[in-house]
Design a protein around this motif. Structure first.
Motif, PDB file in Angstrom:
ATOM      1  N   TYR A 182       3.376  -2.498 -15.265  1.00 40.59           N
ATOM      2  CA  TYR A 182       4.321  -2.877 -16.324  1.00 40.59           C
ATOM      3  C   TYR A 182       3.903  -2.294 -17.668  1.00 40.59           C
ATOM      4  O   TYR A 182       4.693  -1.658 -18.364  1.00 40.59           O
ATOM      5  CB  TYR A 182       4.407  -4.402 -16.411  1.00 40.59           C
ATOM      6  N   TRP A 183       2.643  -2.504 -18.046  1.00 38.00           N
ATOM      7  CA  TRP A 183       2.189  -2.006 -19.347  1.00 38.00           C
ATOM      8  C   TRP A 183       1.987  -0.499 -19.328  1.00 38.00           C
ATOM      9  O   TRP A 183       2.171   0.176 -20.339  1.00 38.00           O
ATOM     10  CB  TRP A 183       0.904  -2.725 -19.776  1.00 38.00           C
ATOM     11  N   GLU A 184       1.611   0.040 -18.178  1.00 41.93           N
ATOM     12  CA  GLU A 184       1.454   1.489 -18.075  1.00 41.93           C
ATOM     13  C   GLU A 184       2.797   2.187 -18.305  1.00 41.93           C
ATOM     14  O   GLU A 184       2.858   3.261 -18.892  1.00 41.93           O
ATOM     15  CB  GLU A 184       0.893   1.858 -16.697  1.00 41.93           C
ATOM     16  N   ASP A 185       3.882   1.561 -17.843  1.00 41.54           N
ATOM     17  CA  ASP A 185       5.207   2.136 -18.089  1.00 41.54           C
ATOM     18  C   ASP A 185       5.578   2.101 -19.563  1.00 41.54           C
ATOM     19  O   ASP A 185       6.536   2.750 -19.991  1.00 41.54           O
ATOM     20  CB  ASP A 185       6.274   1.367 -17.287  1.00 41.54           C
ATOM     21  N   ARG A 186       4.807   1.322 -20.341  1.00 41.19           N
ATOM     22  CA  ARG A 186       5.052   1.201 -21.779  1.00 41.19           C
ATOM     23  C   ARG A 186       3.947   1.839 -22.601  1.00 41.19           C
ATOM     24  O   ARG A 186       3.797   1.536 -23.774  1.00 41.19           O
ATOM     25  CB  ARG A 186       5.246  -0.276 -22.126  1.00 41.19           C
ATOM     26  N   LEU A 215       0.852  -1.191   0.000  1.00 42.20           N
ATOM     27  CA  LEU A 215       0.000   0.000   0.000  1.00 42.20           C
ATOM     28  C   LEU A 215       0.886   1.239   0.000  1.00 42.20           C
ATOM     29  O   LEU A 215       1.832   1.334   0.803  1.00 42.20           O
ATOM     30  CB  LEU A 215      -0.934   0.002   1.200  1.00 42.20           C
ATOM     31  N   VAL A 216       0.601   2.163  -0.886  1.00 42.04           N
ATOM     32  CA  VAL A 216       1.440   3.347  -1.057  1.00 42.04           C
ATOM     33  C   VAL A 216       0.549   4.585  -1.182  1.00 42.04           C
ATOM     34  O   VAL A 216      -0.656   4.491  -1.438  1.00 42.04           O
ATOM     35  CB  VAL A 216       2.336   3.209  -2.313  1.00 42.04           C
ATOM     36  N   ASP A 217       1.184   5.739  -1.034  1.00 44.96           N
ATOM     37  CA  ASP A 217       0.454   6.984  -1.270  1.00 44.96           C
ATOM     38  C   ASP A 217       0.702   7.507  -2.680  1.00 44.96           C
ATOM     39  O   ASP A 217       0.021   8.429  -3.144  1.00 44.96           O
ATOM     40  CB  ASP A 217       0.815   8.047  -0.231  1.00 44.96           C
ATOM     41  N   SER A 218       1.685   6.932  -3.358  1.00 45.56           N
ATOM     42  CA  SER A 218       2.007   7.298  -4.733  1.00 45.56           C
ATOM     43  C   SER A 218       2.858   6.187  -5.336  1.00 45.56           C
ATOM     44  O   SER A 218       3.655   5.568  -4.630  1.00 45.56           O
ATOM     45  CB  SER A 218       2.791   8.622  -4.765  1.00 45.56           C
ATOM     46  N   PHE A 219       2.666   5.927  -6.635  1.00 44.20           N
ATOM     47  CA  PHE A 219       3.541   4.940  -7.272  1.00 44.20           C
ATOM     48  C   PHE A 219       4.582   5.626  -8.153  1.00 44.20           C
ATOM     49  O   PHE A 219       5.218   4.984  -8.989  1.00 44.20           O
ATOM     50  CB  PHE A 219       2.758   3.903  -8.065  1.00 44.20           C
ATOM     51  N   ALA A 220       4.769   6.924  -7.945  1.00 43.92           N
ATOM     52  CA  ALA A 220       5.714   7.667  -8.777  1.00 43.92           C
ATOM     53  C   ALA A 220       7.137   7.121  -8.667  1.00 43.92           C
ATOM     54  O   ALA A 220       7.914   7.199  -9.615  1.00 43.92           O
ATOM     55  CB  ALA A 220       5.694   9.147  -8.393  1.00 43.92           C
ATOM     56  N   GLY A 221       7.495   6.554  -7.506  1.00 46.62           N
ATOM     57  CA  GLY A 221       8.847   6.053  -7.330  1.00 46.62           C
ATOM     58  C   GLY A 221       9.010   4.571  -7.599  1.00 46.62           C
ATOM     59  O   GLY A 221      10.076   4.006  -7.328  1.00 46.62           O
ATOM     60  N   ILE A 222       7.984   3.925  -8.112  1.00 43.18           N
ATOM     61  CA  ILE A 222       8.029   2.483  -8.366  1.00 43.18           C
ATOM     62  C   ILE A 222       8.243   2.243  -9.858  1.00 43.18           C
ATOM     63  O   ILE A 222       7.447   2.702 -10.678  1.00 43.18           O
ATOM     64  CB  ILE A 222       6.739   1.809  -7.884  1.00 43.18           C
ATOM     65  N   ARG A 223       9.322   1.551 -10.180  1.00 44.70           N
ATOM     66  CA  ARG A 223       9.686   1.246 -11.569  1.00 44.70           C
ATOM     67  C   ARG A 223       9.597   2.513 -12.432  1.00 44.70           C
ATOM     68  O   ARG A 223      10.181   3.514 -12.116  1.00 44.70           O
ATOM     69  CB  ARG A 223       8.790   0.123 -12.114  1.00 44.70           C
ATOM     70  N   GLY A 224       8.804   2.462 -13.506  1.00 47.20           N
ATOM     71  CA  GLY A 224       8.714   3.605 -14.393  1.00 47.20           C
ATOM     72  C   GLY A 224       7.831   4.735 -13.883  1.00 47.20           C
ATOM     73  O   GLY A 224       7.724   5.789 -14.523  1.00 47.20           O
TER      74      GLY A 224
END
Length: 258
Positions: free
Chosen positions: A246-250, A232-241
């Motif tokens: 995975y597909w969103e990063d692409r 659980l996170v407050d933002s995924f800005a620092g996760i992978r892309g």
């Protein structure tokens, strides 16, 4: 990669433009799950319009046993080959555990037996792939909301990130490992389950054993397979892309509502 603009998004933009005033009033109701700057304009309109028009707890259509597709195509990874996963598969996932952490009061480590012992939900639903095909199957699993309630989400938690065992690309930085995310509204939707069975049998490896996500109001690439951990996170800005999957990063949309 150019972002995917779907027919759904195009139509939604038109409908939302006509109802802009109503949506403005609704915005406060979805502030917890609207995705902030990480969701682009068309996606935001799709999300807001769907929840405005259908309601945040509206159910996806459910089908009968007679509607189940005889042969459900398994796409994406069908056999993870990491040593850790292969070892778990070799022991029939007896030692596999799901970690639940991040912004929670009580981090969890749950075995497949722990999850199977929790109250479950069975639903026969249609899987819609972004590639244009669909198939119907019966899924059984524990509601994700029940698992999260046991962990106790902190007030700052806004997204649920699913870390998976499969890699669609071999990369040195790990960016090819599959992951996905949804917001807290979809996480607590009654049809959002962590499925451990398919069509009355243990979930096959090709379809994501031992555990996969079913979030029935979104497209197939959101249904993460081979889940190893939940964060659980407050933002995924620092996760992978930084785009939430995975597909969103692409280039795919983060919100894949149907």
């Amino acid at each position: 990669m150019k972002r995917l603009i779907t027919r759904r998004s195009f139509l939604t933009v038109g409908s939302v433009a006509a109802g802009a005033a109503a949506i403005g009033g609704w915005e406060a109701l979805v502030r917890q799950g609207d995705g902030g700057p990480l969701i682009r304009s068309a996606e935001t309109l799709t999300l807001r319009a769907q929840r405005l028009l259908q309601g945040r707890d509206a159910l996806a259509r459910e089908y009968t046993e007679a509607d189940i597709t005889p042969r459900f195509y398994a796409n994406g990874t069908v056999q993870p080959d990491t040593p850790d996963y292969v070892q778990h598969q070799g022991s029939a996932f007896a030692d596999w555990r799901l970690s639940v952490g991040g912004l929670v009061d009580t981090p969890l480590s749950l075995s497949l037996a722990d999850l199977s012992a929790m109250p479950s939900r069975t639903q026969i639903t249609r899987h819609d792939c972004v590639e244009g095909w669909s198939a119907i199957a019966k899924w059984t699993g524990v509601p994700l909301g029940a698992v999260l309630k046991r962990a106790g989400p902190k007030p700052a938690a806004r997204y649920v990130v699913f870390h998976c065992a499969d890699a669609l690309e071999l990369t040195l930085d790990g960016s090819g490992v599959y992951y996905e995310s949804i917001d807290m509204i979809d996480a607590f939707h009654p049809q959002t389950i962590l499925a451990h069975a398919m069509n009355g049998a243990a979930l096959p490896v090709a379809h994501g054993a031992p555990l996969r996500l079913r979030v029935e109001r979104q497209l197939g690439y959101k249904q993460a397979k081979y889940i190893m951990g939940i964060e659980l996170v407050d933002s995924f800005a620092g996760i992978r892309g930084g785009n939430g999957g995975y597909w969103e990063d692409r280039g795919y949309e983060w919100y894949a509502g149907i």
